[in-house]
Design a protein around this motif. Structure first.
Motif, PDB file in Angstrom:
ATOM      1  N   LYS A 319      18.494  -6.776  65.113  1.00  0.00           N
ATOM      2  CA  LYS A 319      18.061  -7.779  64.136  1.00  0.00           C
ATOM      3  C   LYS A 319      17.881  -7.225  62.721  1.00  0.00           C
ATOM      4  N   ALA A 320      17.936  -5.903  62.595  1.00  0.00           N
ATOM      5  CA  ALA A 320      17.809  -5.272  61.275  1.00  0.00           C
ATOM      6  C   ALA A 320      18.516  -3.933  61.339  1.00  0.00           C
ATOM      7  N   PRO A 321      19.004  -3.431  60.210  1.00  0.00           N
ATOM      8  CA  PRO A 321      19.714  -2.150  60.221  1.00  0.00           C
ATOM      9  C   PRO A 321      18.891  -1.029  60.852  1.00  0.00           C
ATOM     10  N   ILE A 322      19.565  -0.248  61.689  1.00  0.00           N
ATOM     11  CA  ILE A 322      18.946   0.931  62.311  1.00  0.00           C
ATOM     12  C   ILE A 322      19.496   2.159  61.597  1.00  0.00           C
ATOM     13  N   VAL A 323      18.604   2.937  60.993  1.00  0.00           N
ATOM     14  CA  VAL A 323      19.025   4.069  60.158  1.00  0.00           C
ATOM     15  C   VAL A 323      18.756   5.382  60.886  1.00  0.00           C
ATOM     16  N   LYS A 324      19.781   6.242  60.952  1.00  0.00           N
ATOM     17  CA  LYS A 324      19.666   7.551  61.580  1.00  0.00           C
ATOM     18  C   LYS A 324      20.212   8.622  60.641  1.00  0.00           C
ATOM     19  N   GLU A 325      19.764   9.851  60.841  1.00  0.00           N
ATOM     20  CA  GLU A 325      20.266  10.982  60.061  1.00  0.00           C
ATOM     21  C   GLU A 325      20.670  12.111  60.997  1.00  0.00           C
ATOM     22  N   VAL A 326      21.765  12.772  60.651  1.00  0.00           N
ATOM     23  CA  VAL A 326      22.240  13.944  61.386  1.00  0.00           C
ATOM     24  C   VAL A 326      22.411  15.071  60.378  1.00  0.00           C
ATOM     25  N   PHE A 327      21.961  16.267  60.746  1.00  0.00           N
ATOM     26  CA  PHE A 327      22.056  17.412  59.837  1.00  0.00           C
ATOM     27  C   PHE A 327      23.009  18.460  60.407  1.00  0.00           C
ATOM     28  N   GLY A 328      23.688  19.147  59.506  1.00  0.00           N
ATOM     29  CA  GLY A 328      24.606  20.199  59.900  1.00  0.00           C
ATOM     30  C   GLY A 328      25.295  20.788  58.691  1.00  0.00           C
ATOM     31  N   PRO A 329      26.092  21.856  58.892  1.00  0.00           N
ATOM     32  CA  PRO A 329      26.674  22.566  57.744  1.00  0.00           C
ATOM     33  C   PRO A 329      27.895  21.894  57.135  1.00  0.00           C
ATOM     34  N   ASP A 330      28.530  20.972  57.848  1.00  0.00           N
ATOM     35  CA  ASP A 330      29.765  20.355  57.359  1.00  0.00           C
ATOM     36  C   ASP A 330      29.459  19.332  56.259  1.00  0.00           C
ATOM     37  N   ALA A 331      30.523  18.806  55.636  1.00  0.00           N
ATOM     38  CA  ALA A 331      30.377  17.893  54.500  1.00  0.00           C
ATOM     39  C   ALA A 331      29.641  16.615  54.888  1.00  0.00           C
ATOM     40  N   GLU A 332      28.983  15.993  53.901  1.00  0.00           N
ATOM     41  CA  GLU A 332      28.227  14.770  54.142  1.00  0.00           C
ATOM     42  C   GLU A 332      29.158  13.576  54.325  1.00  0.00           C
ATOM     43  N   SER A 333      28.686  12.593  55.084  1.00  0.00           N
ATOM     44  CA  SER A 333      29.464  11.383  55.328  1.00  0.00           C
ATOM     45  C   SER A 333      28.526  10.278  55.773  1.00  0.00           C
ATOM     46  N   ILE A 334      29.085   9.083  55.898  1.00  0.00           N
ATOM     47  CA  ILE A 334      28.296   7.932  56.352  1.00  0.00           C
ATOM     48  C   ILE A 334      29.127   7.121  57.334  1.00  0.00           C
ATOM     49  N   LYS A 507      17.587  21.196  63.124  1.00  0.00           N
ATOM     50  CA  LYS A 507      16.476  21.848  63.806  1.00  0.00           C
ATOM     51  C   LYS A 507      16.301  21.380  65.245  1.00  0.00           C
ATOM     52  N   ASN A 508      17.200  20.470  65.672  1.00  0.00           N
ATOM     53  CA  ASN A 508      17.090  19.938  67.033  1.00  0.00           C
ATOM     54  C   ASN A 508      18.077  20.572  68.006  1.00  0.00           C
ATOM     55  N   ILE A 509      18.898  21.511  67.515  1.00  0.00           N
ATOM     56  CA  ILE A 509      19.900  22.116  68.397  1.00  0.00           C
ATOM     57  C   ILE A 509      19.213  22.946  69.472  1.00  0.00           C
ATOM     58  N   GLN A 510      19.582  22.669  70.710  1.00  0.00           N
ATOM     59  CA  GLN A 510      19.062  23.424  71.847  1.00  0.00           C
ATOM     60  C   GLN A 510      20.268  24.001  72.578  1.00  0.00           C
ATOM     61  N   LYS A 511      20.551  25.251  72.340  1.00  0.00           N
ATOM     62  CA  LYS A 511      21.735  25.902  72.896  1.00  0.00           C
ATOM     63  C   LYS A 511      21.591  26.097  74.397  1.00  0.00           C
ATOM     64  N   VAL A 512      22.734  26.018  75.114  1.00  0.00           N
ATOM     65  CA  VAL A 512      22.736  26.377  76.532  1.00  0.00           C
ATOM     66  C   VAL A 512      22.837  27.892  76.612  1.00  0.00           C
ATOM     67  N   TYR A 779      28.925  31.495  58.677  1.00  0.00           N
ATOM     68  CA  TYR A 779      28.874  30.036  58.840  1.00  0.00           C
ATOM     69  C   TYR A 779      27.775  29.711  59.839  1.00  0.00           C
ATOM     70  N   ASP A 780      26.980  28.716  59.539  1.00  0.00           N
ATOM     71  CA  ASP A 780      25.845  28.337  60.378  1.00  0.00           C
ATOM     72  C   ASP A 780      26.355  27.620  61.630  1.00  0.00           C
ATOM     73  N   MET A 781      26.454  28.368  62.746  1.00  0.00           N
ATOM     74  CA  MET A 781      27.017  27.791  63.965  1.00  0.00           C
ATOM     75  C   MET A 781      26.435  28.482  65.193  1.00  0.00           C
ATOM     76  N   VAL A 782      26.549  27.775  66.329  1.00  0.00           N
ATOM     77  CA  VAL A 782      26.066  28.313  67.599  1.00  0.00           C
ATOM     78  C   VAL A 782      27.072  29.312  68.159  1.00  0.00           C
ATOM     79  N   GLN A 783      28.341  28.963  68.080  1.00  0.00           N
ATOM     80  CA  GLN A 783      29.425  29.771  68.629  1.00  0.00           C
ATOM     81  C   GLN A 783      29.860  30.870  67.659  1.00  0.00           C
TER      82      GLN A 783
END
Length: 979
Positions: A319-334, A507-512, A779-783
Motif C-alpha cells: 500500500k506504500a513504497p517499501i524502501v531498502k538499502e544494500v551496501f557494497g563496493p560496486d557502483a551505486e544503482s537503483i 556490515k551484514n555479510i556472514q561468510k561461510v 578490493y573489498d571482497m570475501v573471496q
C-alpha cells in the motif's frame, strides 16, 4: 513475466500475420510410431508433447540444421519446495546428481555403501549437534569416514561418460520453481545419452558430499561478493514477505548451509523427482518416433507418485513504497519493482509483455527515447520476470556524474506517469509485433532456444498453456492502447519496492567458514563396468564437414572493394557488414565516435526519429570499434533492406555535431569509467592485461582525461563522415542472389574513387616473464581471485591439435585434471581452470593462463595446489582417451554455417591460413598420446616463471604471504585503467 520468458515467447510465438490467434492455434492429436502426442497447429517448432503411462512428459522438436541435440531434463521443484529448516536443499541435490549411482561412480559399491550410510548418519548427528566443540568432533569424523569412502569413488565419471560421447555444455541450474539438467549431445549419441540419464535418476548416490558441500560454500561466498545478487535477493524478500520467492533464497542461508542433512535431501528427491513431476525435452536432429520409444523404454521403471504442490498464501497488497538499502563496493544503482499477476494469468501476461516493451525495447521505448537517448542518467532499463504465482516488473537505473539516486528514481517513475496517461504512439504496438517476428525467425535456428522455451512451458503449466505460448505474437497484436493504459493504472502506483544500492561496507555479510577437509581420492584411471557398457553402445559415425572457402564463399567486386557473400536459404533475414581494417589501435577516438552516433540528428531526422524509423521496419544498425577492426552492421527483414541501408547511409553521411550531446556523453563516460574501478571483474581484466603486455597494454589504451576533455563534436562527426572513405570489405548474408544484392549495395552504398590510408596502429607486444612476480589489486571482497599468466612461443598452426587436446585434458572442463584436483579432491575452489591460450594473429604469442577463485583463507592452499599441477601433469590414460574422443566428436558434429562461414575465413586469414584447420586437427587426433601432452606441458608450462594476478582484500590477505610467490607490485587503479 521473466526476461527469459519474454524473450523466448517472442522467439517462438508462431504467427507472422497480424490476424488474431483464435482458431489458428489449436490443440491437435496425432499418432506416430505407436505413440500418441499432442501438438499445436501452425507451431513453427512443430513441438510434440507426449505423456507416458507413468506420467513422464516428453516434448520434442526436430531441427536438422546440424547433427546435434539440445537436451533438458527438468523437475518442477526448486527452492520454493525446500523445507523451511533446510533452505538450499534443492540446489544441494542438483550438485549431487552428478556424483553417480550404485552402477557408476564406484569401484566397489558393496564396500562403499556402508560408508556412505555412515556419512549420512553422521551428517544427521552433525545437524542436531549444537555445542561447537562437539560439532567439530563430529565433522572430524565425517572427514575421516568420507576419506575412506572416497577410496571407492570414481570422481566425475558422469562427466567422463558425457565427454566421451561428445556432449557439450554439461551443466544444471536450480531456481525457485525448477531444477534443470542440461546437455548438448551429438545426434548419434541418443542411445548412450538416454541410458546414462535413465540410470542417473534411478537411485542417485550422494557420494563425495563433504567436498561438494565445500563447493557450495564457495558458491555462496561468491554470491556475497556480488552486489547485483544481493540487490536481487533484497528486492525479492521485500516484494514477497510471505511467499517463498522472497523467503527462501535458492542457494540457502548461511546457517542452513552449515547444517546439511543428507536424509532430508533424500526425502526431497523421493518426493519431487518422480515422472509425473518431470519432463524430458529434446530439440535437434533426430527421429521423434525412435526417440519417444527409447525414452519410454528407458524411463518406464519410474513410478507415478502424488506430488505435494507448493500452495502459498496470497501476498497482502503493498500500500506504500517499501524502501531498502544494500551496501557494497560496486557502483551505486537503483531498482524499483512491482508485484504483478503470475504467468498462469495469460491475459495479464500478454498485456504485461507489450507494456514492458513500450517502456523499453532497445530502440523506441519510453526509457529508450526519453531517458537513455537524452542521456538523463548513466543508463536505465525495464524488465519483466514471470513466475507461476506472480510476475515482477522492474525499472533499473544508474546515476550519471553529479546525480543522486533519488533523481534517477524521479526520472524512472516519470516514465510510468507518461505510460499511465497514454502519452505514447499507438503504432508502437505494431512495431513491437514486427520486431517479435524478427526475433522468432532468429530464435528458431537455435536448439537451445527451442528446448528452453519448451521446458519453460512445462515448468509453468506442464505444457497446458503451449497454445498460448505459440500464439503469443498474434495475441500481442490485439492489445489496445486502452488496455495498456488501464493495466498500468491498475498495477503501477505506490505499490512498489525500491532498493538503493549504496557504496559502502556491508556490515551484514556472514561468510561461510572453511571446514577442515582432507583431500580425497579421485581415482582417475578407474572405470566402472557401466561406463564400459556405455562406451560399447554402437553409434553411427558422423562424417565431419570441412569448409572450402573457395566454394563456400562467393565473391564479387563493388567499385574498388570486395564483397563476400553467403546465401540465407532458411528465412527472410539479412545481415550486411562494412568491415574496416582499422580500430582503436589506429585511433583511440573511433569507439567514442561510434558511441556518439546514436545521439545525433541529421538535417532530415532527429536522433529519436532515427531510432523509431529503424524499429518500425524491424531493422537495426550498429557501429563498433575493436582494437584492430571497426564494423558497421545493418540487419533485419530483407523486405526492408533498401529502406534500412538508405536510412543508415543518410545517417552516417549527414549526422550533425551536437555539443550538448557530447558534453552529456563525456559526463556519462567519466562516471562509467569511475564505476569500472569499483568492479572486480574489470579490475582483474586490467591486471591480467598488465601482466600480459606490461604497463602500456590494450586494456589501458584509453583516452586520458585531458584527451577526453579536448575532443570536440566536430571532430567526432568528421570521423563518422569519413569512415566509409577508408578501406573496407562488404559482407552480406541474406536470401537475395549475389548479383541482385551486389547491384543494390552498389546503388545504395557510395564508395570513393580511392580509399584513404588508415592511421598507423599502435603496437602492443606481449611481455616476457623472466621471474615470478605478483601484481596485486586491493578490493573489498570475501573471496580471493588468482590468475596465473605466462607468455610463450609465437603461433604455429602445426601445434593446434595438440593444444586443443592439452586444454581438454589438463584444465578445460569439469572432467579435467585441474578441476578434479582443485575442486573435487581438495575442495579449494568453486571455479578453477587452466589452458594454453592461442593468439588470433600470425606472429603473435601463446599464453599459459590458470585461475582459482577461493575463500581468502584458502588462497595459499589453492596456489600451492595449482602450482603442483602446473609443474607436474598427472597421467591418466583413460582421461586422455576421453578427451580425444570428445574432441573428435566435437569436430565431427560441428557445422559452421550462415555468415559464420565468412568470419571463419577471416579468422583463418588473420592467422595466415587459407584452409579449414579443423581437418588438420581431426586427422592428428588418433596419433596423439600422453607422451605428447607431457612433453608439451614440460616445454611450455612446467617450472616456468609466472606472473600472479591477485584481486583480494588487504584485510583478508597477507602481503607477506604474497611475497612467497614473487616480487609484489601493488597496482593503483590509474595504472590498471589508464585514467
Amino acid at each position: 513475466m521473466s526476461l527469459k520468458r519474454v524473450v523466448l515467447l517472442l522467439l517462438f510465438a508462431c504467427s507472422l500475420q497480424m490476424a488474431g490467434a483464435q482458431g489458428k492455434y489449436q490443440w491437435k492429436e496425432a499418432t506416430s510410431g505407436g505413440y500418441t502426442y499432442k501438438y499445436i497447429s501452425n507451431d513453427p517448432m512443430k513441438a510434440r508433447l507426449y505423456t507416458l503411462k507413468n506420467g513422464l512428459t516428453v516434448i520434442l522438436s526436430v531441427n536438422n540444421k546440424e547433427p546435434r541435440i539440445q537436451t533438458l531434463i527438468g523437475t518442477r521443484a526448486g527452492s520454493d519446495n525446500d523445507p523451511k529448516d533446510h533452505t538450499g536443499l534443492a540446489h544441494y541435490l542438483e550438485h549431487l546428481l552428478f556424483k553417480g549411482t550404485s552402477q557408476y561412480g564406484s569401484l566397489d559399491w558393496a564396500k562403499e555403501k556402508p560408508l556412505i550410510d555412515q556419512v549420512s548418519n553422521l551428517y544427521d548427528k552433525y545437524n542436531k549437534t549444537v555445542d561447537p566443540a562437539a560439532r567439530k568432533a563430529v565433522y572430524h569424523e565425517i572427514d575421516s569416514v568420507s576419506g575412506v569412502a572416497a577410496k571407492y569413488a570414481i570422481a566425475n565419471e558422469y562427466d567422463k561418460m558425457m565427454s566421451g560421447m561428445g556432449a557439450q555444455g554439461t551443466n544444471a541450474h536450480t531456481w525457485v520453481e525448477e531444477t534443470i539438467y542440461e546437455e548438448d549431445i551429438p545426434s548419434n549419441a541418443i542411445d548412450k545419452y538416454l541410458t546414462v540419464q535413465a540410470e542417473r535418476f534411478r537411485d542417485p548416490v550422494f557420494r563425495l558430499f563433504h567436498t561438494e558441500l565445500e563447493a557450495v560454500y564457495e558458491e555462496k561466498n561468491r554470491g556475497l561478493d556480488n552486489d547485483g545478487r544481493k540487490v536481487y535477493e533484497t528486492m525479492l524478500a521485500a516484494l514477497f514477505p510471505t511467499h517463498n520467492y522472497g523467503q527462501q533464497s535458492t542457494i540457502g542461508t548461511v546457517e542452513h548451509l552449515k547444517n546439511p542433512n543428507l536424509k532430508a535431501i533424500r526425502q526431497f528427491y523421493n518426493e519431487y523427482y518422480v515422472p509425473n513431476n518431470m519432463a524430458v525435452v529434446m530439440a535437434g536432429d533426430f527421429d521423434p518416433d525412435y526417440v519417444i520409444k527409447s525414452i519410454d523404454q528407458k524411463f518406464s521403471y519410474m513410478k507415478t507418485t502424488p506430488v505435494k504442490e507448493y500452495k502459498p498464501a496470497p501476498e497482502a497488497p503493498i500500500k506504500a513504497p517499501i524502501v531498502k538499502e544494500v551496501f557494497g563496493p560496486d557502483a551505486e544503482s537503483i531498482d524499483i519493482a512491482f508485484r504483478m499477476p503470475g504467468a498462469l494469468d495469460t491475459k495479464s501476461n500478454i498485456v504485461l509483455g507489450v507494456m514492458s516493451s513500450i517502456l523499453q525495447n532497445g530502440k523506441a521505448g519510453l526509457l529508450d527515447l526519453n531517458i537513455n537517448k537524452q542521456q538523463k542518467v548513466l543508463n536505465a532499463s525495464a524488465n519483466s520476470m514471470s513466475l507461476k504465482d506472480y510476475s515482477i516488473l522492474s525499472l533499473s537505473g544508474k546515476a550519471k556524474q553529479g546525480q543522486t539516486l533519488e533523481e534517477v528514481k524521479a526520472l524512472l517513475l516519470g516514465q510510468l506517469d507518461i505510460l499511465k496517461k497514454g502519452e505514447f504512439d499507438e503504432t508502437l504496438v505494431k512495431a513491437i509485433v514486427n520486431n517479435a517476428k524478427l526475433a522468432e525467425l532468429q530464435g528458431l535456428e537455435s536448439n537451445n532456444n527451442r528446448a528452453t522455451s519448451m521446458m519453460d512451458g512445462f515448468i509453468k503449466s506442464k505444457g497446458q498453456n503451449w497454445a498460448y505460448d505459440v500464439a503469443y505474437v498474434d495475441d500481442m497484436s490485439s492489445v489496445t492502447k486502452k488496455q495498456i493504459v488501464d493495466y498500468a493504472n491498475k498495477f503501477l502506483n505506490d505499490n512498489y519496492v525500491i532498493v538503493y544500492k549504496r557504496k559502502g561496507e556491508d556490515k551484514n555479510i556472514q561468510k561461510v567458514e572453511k571446514p577442515v577437509i582432507t583431500p580425497v581420492e579421485v581415482n582417475r584411471e578407474a572405470q566402472s563396468a557401466f561406463l564400459k557398457k556405455i562406451s560399447a553402445i554402437p553409434a553411427t559415425p558422423v562424417k565431419p564437414q570441412w569448409l572450402d572457402y573457395e566454394k563456400d564463399i562467393q565473391k564479387t567486386t563493388i567499385g574498388n572493394t570486395e564483397m563476400m557473400y553467403v546465401q540465407n536459404k532458411d528465412n527472410g533475414l539479412f545481415r550486411l557488414y562494412y568491415r574496416f581494417d582499422m580500430g582503436n589501435w589506429n585511433n583511440k577516438k573511433l569507439a567514442l565516435a561510434a558511441q556518439y552516433l546514436q545521439f545525433l540528428s541529421t538535417d532530415k531526422y532527429t536522433s529519436e526519429q532515427i531510432s523509431k524509423e529503424f524499429y518500425n521496419i524491424a531493422c537495426n544498425f550498429s557501429v563498433s570499434a575493436t582494437n584492430e577492426n571497426t564494423s558497421i552492421v545493418i540487419s533485419g527483414l530483407q523486405e526492408n533492406f533498401d529502406k534500412a541501408v538508405t536510412l543508415f547511409e543518410h545517417v552516417i553521411a549527414n549526422c550533425k555535431p551536437n555539443e550538448e550531446a557530447l558534453a552529456s556523453l563525456k559526463g556519462r563516460l567519466q562516471k562509467s569509467r569511475a564505476d569500472s574501478k569499483l568492479n572486480k571483474g574489470a579490475i582483474m581484466k586490467g591486471v591480467v592485461n598488465y601482466a600480459m603486455y606490461g604497463a602500456k597494454n590494450p586494456f589501458n589504451n584509453q583516452l586520458s582525461q585531458a584527451e577526453l576533455d579536448g575532443v570536440t563534436a566536430t571532430e567526432l562527426t568528421s570521423i563518422l563522415h569519413e569512415l566509409p572513405s577508408y578501406k573496407h570489405t562488404i559482407i552480406y548474408y541474406g536470401p537475395e542472389p549475389l548479383a541482385t544484392v551486389a547491384a543494390d549495395v552498389k546503388k545504395l552504398h557510395p564508395l570513393p574513387a580511392a580509399f584513404k590510408e588508415a592511421p598507423a596502429a599502435v603496437k602492443f607486444a606481449k611481455d616476457n616473464q623472466a621471474k615470478n612476480q605478483v601484481l596485486f589489486a586491493d578490493y573489498d571482497m570475501v573471496q580471493t581471485e588468482v590468475n596465473w599468466l605466462r607468455n610463450t612461443d609465437t603461433y604455429d598452426p602445426a601445434k593446434t591439435g595438440l593444444i586443443m587436446l592439452f586444454n581438454s585434458y589438463f584444465g578445460g572442463g569439469m572432467g579435467s585434471i585441474v578441476f578434479q584436483t582443485i575442486r573435487e579432491s581438495k575442495a579449494l575452489a568453486y571455479s578453477t581452470y587452466a589452458y594454453y591460450s592461442s593468439p588470433d594473429k600470425k606472429g603473435e604469442r601463446y599464453s599459459t593462463v590458470a585461475y582459482v577463485g577461493s575463500q581468502a583463507d584458502k588462497m595459499n592452499d589453492a596456489v600451492v595446489g595449482m602450482n603442483e599441477l602446473l609443474n607436474d601433469v598427472p597421467r591418466s590414460d583413460k582421461l586422455l582417451e576421453t578427451a580425444k574422443e570428445g574432441l573428435k566428436q566435437d569436430i565431427e558434429t560441428e557445422r559452421i554455417t550462415n555468415d559464420g562461414i565468412i568470419f571463419s575465413y577471416l579468422a583463418a586469414k588473420k592467422l595466415g591460413l587459407n584452409t579449414d584447420i579443423r581437418k588438420q586437427v581431426y586427422e592428428a587426433i588418433p596419433g596423439m598420446n600422453f607422451g605428447d601432452v607431457k612433453k608439451f606441458h614440460d616445454e611450455y608450462v612446467a617450472n616456468k616463471p609466472y606472473t600472479y594476478c591477485i584481486v583480494a582484500s588487504e584485510k583478508k590477505v597477507s602481503l607477506d604471504d604474497l611475497k612467497k610467490y614473487g616480487e609484489v607490485k601493488k597496482l593503483t587503479m590509474e595504472e590498471i585503467f589508464g585514467y
